[in-house]
Design a protein around this motif. Structure first.
Motif, PDB file in Angstrom:
ATOM      1  N   TYR A  19     112.316  24.050  55.556  1.00  0.00           N
ATOM      2  CA  TYR A  19     112.307  24.495  54.151  1.00  0.00           C
ATOM      3  C   TYR A  19     112.156  26.016  54.107  1.00  0.00           C
ATOM      4  CZ  TYR A  19     110.988  24.870  49.195  1.00  0.00           C
ATOM      5  OH  TYR A  19     110.935  25.195  47.861  1.00  0.00           O
ATOM      6  N   THR A  20     112.971  26.670  53.300  1.00  0.00           N
ATOM      7  CA  THR A  20     112.895  28.120  53.085  1.00  0.00           C
ATOM      8  C   THR A  20     112.878  28.417  51.597  1.00  0.00           C
ATOM      9  OG1 THR A  20     113.985  28.822  55.146  1.00  0.00           O
ATOM     10  CG2 THR A  20     114.173  30.300  53.267  1.00  0.00           C
ATOM     11  N   ILE A  21     112.000  29.331  51.198  1.00  0.00           N
ATOM     12  CA  ILE A  21     112.038  29.849  49.834  1.00  0.00           C
ATOM     13  C   ILE A  21     111.901  31.367  49.921  1.00  0.00           C
ATOM     14  CG2 ILE A  21     109.547  29.460  49.486  1.00  0.00           C
ATOM     15  CD1 ILE A  21     110.264  29.028  46.469  1.00  0.00           C
ATOM     16  N   GLN A  22     112.822  32.088  49.294  1.00  0.00           N
ATOM     17  CA  GLN A  22     112.843  33.544  49.337  1.00  0.00           C
ATOM     18  C   GLN A  22     112.999  34.099  47.927  1.00  0.00           C
ATOM     19  OE1 GLN A  22     112.496  35.513  51.969  1.00  0.00           O
ATOM     20  NE2 GLN A  22     113.168  34.414  53.794  1.00  0.00           N
ATOM     21  N   GLN A  23     112.410  35.265  47.717  1.00  0.00           N
ATOM     22  CA  GLN A  23     112.609  36.000  46.463  1.00  0.00           C
ATOM     23  C   GLN A  23     113.504  37.194  46.784  1.00  0.00           C
ATOM     24  OE1 GLN A  23     111.415  34.751  43.749  1.00  0.00           O
ATOM     25  NE2 GLN A  23     111.167  36.295  42.181  1.00  0.00           N
ATOM     26  N   THR A  60     115.516  33.433  43.113  1.00  0.00           N
ATOM     27  CA  THR A  60     114.782  32.562  44.013  1.00  0.00           C
ATOM     28  C   THR A  60     115.792  31.774  44.846  1.00  0.00           C
ATOM     29  OG1 THR A  60     112.955  32.346  42.449  1.00  0.00           O
ATOM     30  CG2 THR A  60     113.081  30.723  44.210  1.00  0.00           C
ATOM     31  N   VAL A  62     116.399  28.903  47.633  1.00  0.00           N
ATOM     32  CA  VAL A  62     115.785  27.708  48.219  1.00  0.00           C
ATOM     33  C   VAL A  62     116.791  27.026  49.140  1.00  0.00           C
ATOM     34  CG1 VAL A  62     114.797  25.426  47.773  1.00  0.00           C
ATOM     35  CG2 VAL A  62     114.243  27.343  46.256  1.00  0.00           C
ATOM     36  N   ASP A  64     116.520  23.555  51.208  1.00  0.00           N
ATOM     37  CA  ASP A  64     115.646  22.413  51.434  1.00  0.00           C
ATOM     38  C   ASP A  64     116.228  21.393  52.400  1.00  0.00           C
ATOM     39  OD1 ASP A  64     117.635  21.468  49.827  1.00  0.00           O
ATOM     40  OD2 ASP A  64     116.333  20.930  48.139  1.00  0.00           O
ATOM     41  N   GLY A 235     109.444  36.133  51.285  1.00  0.00           N
ATOM     42  CA  GLY A 235     109.328  34.697  51.119  1.00  0.00           C
ATOM     43  C   GLY A 235     108.624  34.030  52.275  1.00  0.00           C
ATOM     44  N   ARG A 237     108.764  30.219  55.043  1.00  0.00           N
ATOM     45  CA  ARG A 237     109.528  29.087  55.555  1.00  0.00           C
ATOM     46  C   ARG A 237     108.574  28.110  56.217  1.00  0.00           C
ATOM     47  NH1 ARG A 237     110.021  32.932  59.799  1.00  0.00           N
ATOM     48  NH2 ARG A 237     109.590  32.007  61.859  1.00  0.00           N
TER      49      ARG A 237
END
Length: 278
Positions: A19-23, A60, A62, A64, A235, A237
């Motif tokens: 899972y990765t989430i970045q701004q 944002t 994402v 997933d 972000g 991960r």
């Protein structure tokens, strides 16, 4: 001046990322003498556009599903030196007097700043540039203003942080600006940083690393209290092991044909990221 920008970022991981989430603060806006003619962001994931606290356009990102790499590409054209110099500010100025971990002034910074209390900002800027040598590799992304000032070395991020700390210690609201810089010789193929200072009822933008007031060679991306608030990419991960990263930034005024000729291929960028991982 019409400036073309191509900014690529490649991440690779030694293990699977679940899972990765970045701004992403990678989208310029109109105002401050610039007009965005067109802009595009490409990623291998889902994007959701928002406006953050400071008025920046942020996305944002994402991912997933399991992945071993992350690729971000932005490109577009920005016209600078135009008549639109609007400086709309939604936040109250005292917010920009807040200290952060990266901009907290040391005793040395405060003493240095107060020697310029009744003098023009440009004079303090030049003195700080003389005191802090521009040197790549001398500092890290989490180096504080106090540490960089004591070291007497740093890059644009450090110059901006120390100058912001100086201005706030004098009671001037100040903020960090991330963006790009066009140079005739192409000597700065990376993101750039400078500072905004609220003085005489307007934002004044100063580039300490280049010892100048910002001009049509500068392209603004985002603002914040410090680097963390205006970082182009940030972000977290889950998983991934060791990370490798490579970036390519091209800024020119010669049109799309030359830009494509200069552009680093995705295969080359991936190879560079893999080498950085080792």
């Amino acid at each position: 001046m019409r400036l073309n920008i191509q900014h690529q970022t490649q991440y690779v991981y030694s293990e699977m990322v679940t899972y990765t989430i970045q701004q992403l603060r990678l989208t310029p806006q109109n105002g401050f003498g610039q007009h965005v003619r067109h802009w595009d962001i490409k990623v291998n994931g889902q994007l959701h556009e928002v406006q953050d606290t400071f008025g920046n356009i942020a996305h944002t990102l994402v991912i997933d599903n399991p992945h071993h790499e992350l690729y971000i590409s932005v490109s577009g054209e920005v016209e600078t030196g135009v008549g639109d110099v609007s400086q709309h500010e939604a936040l109250p100025m005292p917010i920009y007097l807040r200290e952060t971990e990266l901009t907290a002034p040391s005793v040395g910074i405060t003493e240095f700043a107060h020697a310029f209390k009744a003098k023009p900002l440009e004079e303090m800027m030049h003195a700080l540039r003389d005191k802090m040598q521009y040197l790549k590799g001398a500092t890290q992304v989490d180096t504080t203003a106090a540490q960089a000032f004591a070291l007497g070395q740093g890059v644009c991020q450090d110059h901006a942080h120390v100058f912001i700390a100086c201005c706030r210690s004098l009671g001037y609201p100040a903020r960090y600006v991330s963006g790009y810089l066009f140079t005739e010789d192409g000597s700065l193929m990376q993101t750039h940083a400078w500072a905004d200072v609220w003085l005489d009822d307007r934002w004044q933008s100063l580039d300490v690393s280049n010892g100048c007031v910002t001009n049509e060679t500068h392209i603004r991306l985002a603002v914040g209290l410090d680097y963390r608030g205006a970082s182009p990419v940030s972000g977290m991960r889950i998983g991934g092991g060791e990370e490798g990263m490579a970036t390519s930034v091209i800024v020119n005024q010669n049109g799309g044909q030359l830009l494509q000729h200069q552009k680093v291929s995705t295969a080359t960028l991936l190879q560079q990221a893999q080498q950085a991982q080792q």
